[in-house]
Design an enzyme around this catalytic site. Structure first.
Site, mmCIF file in Angstrom:
data_model
loop_
_atom_site.group_PDB
_atom_site.id
_atom_site.type_symbol
_atom_site.label_atom_id
_atom_site.label_comp_id
_atom_site.label_asym_id
_atom_site.label_seq_id
_atom_site.Cartn_x
_atom_site.Cartn_y
_atom_site.Cartn_z
ATOM 1 N N ASN A 9 0.876 -1.174 0.000
ATOM 2 C CA ASN A 9 0.000 0.000 0.000
ATOM 3 C C ASN A 9 0.911 1.220 0.000
ATOM 4 O OD1 ASN A 9 -1.759 2.077 0.477
ATOM 5 N ND2 ASN A 9 -2.400 1.384 2.512
ATOM 6 N N LYS A 11 0.167 4.267 -0.251
ATOM 7 C CA LYS A 11 -0.446 5.455 0.369
ATOM 8 C C LYS A 11 -0.182 6.694 -0.514
ATOM 9 C CE LYS A 11 -0.205 3.137 4.777
ATOM 10 N NZ LYS A 11 -0.115 3.188 6.230
ATOM 11 N N HIS A 94 -9.580 1.126 5.014
ATOM 12 C CA HIS A 94 -8.276 1.323 5.655
ATOM 13 C C HIS A 94 -8.461 2.281 6.841
ATOM 14 C CE1 HIS A 94 -4.175 2.495 6.457
ATOM 15 N NE2 HIS A 94 -3.815 1.389 5.836
ATOM 16 N N GLU A 96 -6.806 4.673 7.910
ATOM 17 C CA GLU A 96 -6.580 6.099 7.613
ATOM 18 C C GLU A 96 -7.809 6.708 6.944
ATOM 19 O OE1 GLU A 96 -2.851 5.434 5.618
ATOM 20 O OE2 GLU A 96 -1.988 4.865 7.548
ATOM 21 N N GLU A 166 -5.282 -4.942 10.560
ATOM 22 C CA GLU A 166 -4.286 -3.896 10.753
ATOM 23 C C GLU A 166 -4.563 -3.184 12.072
ATOM 24 O OE1 GLU A 166 -2.327 -2.659 6.806
ATOM 25 O OE2 GLU A 166 -4.037 -1.361 7.113
ATOM 26 N N GLY A 172 2.528 2.362 10.840
ATOM 27 C CA GLY A 172 3.452 3.487 10.689
ATOM 28 C C GLY A 172 4.149 3.884 11.979
ATOM 29 N N SER A 211 3.526 -1.986 10.372
ATOM 30 C CA SER A 211 4.976 -2.038 10.584
ATOM 31 C C SER A 211 5.585 -3.394 10.251
ATOM 32 C CB SER A 211 5.332 -1.626 12.022
ATOM 33 O OG SER A 211 4.921 -0.291 12.252
HETATM 34 P P1 13P Z 1 3.035 0.430 7.678
HETATM 35 O O1 13P Z 1 3.554 -0.868 7.112
HETATM 36 O O2 13P Z 1 3.760 1.630 7.158
HETATM 37 O O3 13P Z 1 2.934 0.384 9.170
HETATM 38 O O4 13P Z 1 1.543 0.591 7.133
HETATM 39 C C1 13P Z 1 0.660 -0.474 7.235
HETATM 40 C C2 13P Z 1 -0.553 -0.143 6.452
HETATM 41 O O5 13P Z 1 -1.314 0.736 6.817
HETATM 42 C C3 13P Z 1 -0.790 -0.863 5.207
HETATM 43 O O6 13P Z 1 -2.052 -0.614 4.711
#
Ligand code: 13P
Length: 248
Positions: A9, A11, A94, A96, A166, A172, A211
């Site tokens: 992803n 982002k 997601h 976010e 997740e 992150g 992560s």
């Molecule tokens: P990270 O791997 O940067 O923690 O992000 C995970 C994520 O949100 C994947 O959709």
């Protein structure tokens, strides 16, 4: 045996040039088809990356999808538009999107349904915040996130879907769930689905995200109910993304 899946992803990162470079880097380093692999790239880079992945094992996905099929919904991208650029997958729900852009369990369910209408496989993201975990609400939160979708589309729709666990506190932050913490929730999700349909539970891919990196992927992927990963930061570098993929 379930086939594993590793999804990047990206982002809101990169430029057109860096996206093309990254996609090419992944394609040229891919030397195994023991698992499925995909990248969810920013909408505007889909046309170009779609051309690059044509005929390769690398599949394409979007990071979101509209909850309606067409019409006066300024700024939204529909499932049929994504289909035109060969999106095989679409992330829905997601964390976010849920926390910054107001996606609710109901709108996530509608997005999931729109994806299926166009034969796009929705990757339904679920997971608890740190506060919810500390208050022992993890399973309750996940029940609600799953139920909203099951109530709209029915359990059989999960025949063509992927679930990504997740934990919000691990995204992150550099703070990964331990192998056992992740396995506990993956097992719970699979049992929840099994109570409604055992065959779907046995077959559905449940990915871990938060992560995940080359150093911890092997341990996570060795867990019986973890069928791969949804990778954020570490998917922005071809070498580390491929290392994660090769940990399967
Ligand atoms: P990270 O791997 O940067 O923690 O992000 C995970 C994520 O949100 C994947 O959709």
């Amino acid at each position: 045996m379930r086939r594993s899946l590793v999804v990047g992803n990206w982002k809101m990162n990169g430029t057109l040039a860096s996206s093309e470079l990254l996609a090419k880097g992944i394609i040229s380093g891919l030397d195994s088809n023991k698992a499925d692999i995909a990248i969810c790239v920013p909408y505007v880079y889909l046309p170009s990356v779609s051309e690059l992945v044509k005929g390769t094992a690398l599949a394409l996905g979007s990071q979101n999808i509209a909850d309606k099929s067409s019409g006066a919904f300024t700024g939204e991208i529909s499932a049929s538009m994504l289909k035109e650029f060969n999106c095989k997958y679409a992330l829905v729900g997601h964390s976010e999107r849920r926390s910054f852009y107001g996606d609710t369990n109901e709108s996530v369910a509608a997005r999931f349904s729109q994806a299926l209408e166009q034969n796009i496989t929705p990757i339904l993201c679920v997971g608890e915040t740190l506060e919810q975990r500390e208050q022992d609400q993890t399973f309750e939160v996940i029940n609600e996130q799953l139920d909203a979708v099951i109530n709209l589309v029915g359990i059989t729709a999960f025949n063509s879907a992927v679930i990504a666990y997740e934990p919000v506190w691990a995204i992150g932050t550099g703070k990964t769930a331990s192998d056992e913490q992740a396995q506990e929730v993956h097992f719970y999700i699979r049992q929840y689905i099994a109570a409604k349909d055992q065959a779907i539970a046995d077959k559905i891919q449940i990915l871990y995200g938060g992560s995940a990196k080359p150093e911890n992927a092997k341990g996570l992927f060795a867990m019986p109910d973890i069928d791969g990963g949804l990778i954020g930061g570490a998917s922005l570098d071809a070498e580390s993304f491929l290392k994660i993929f090769n940990s399967i």
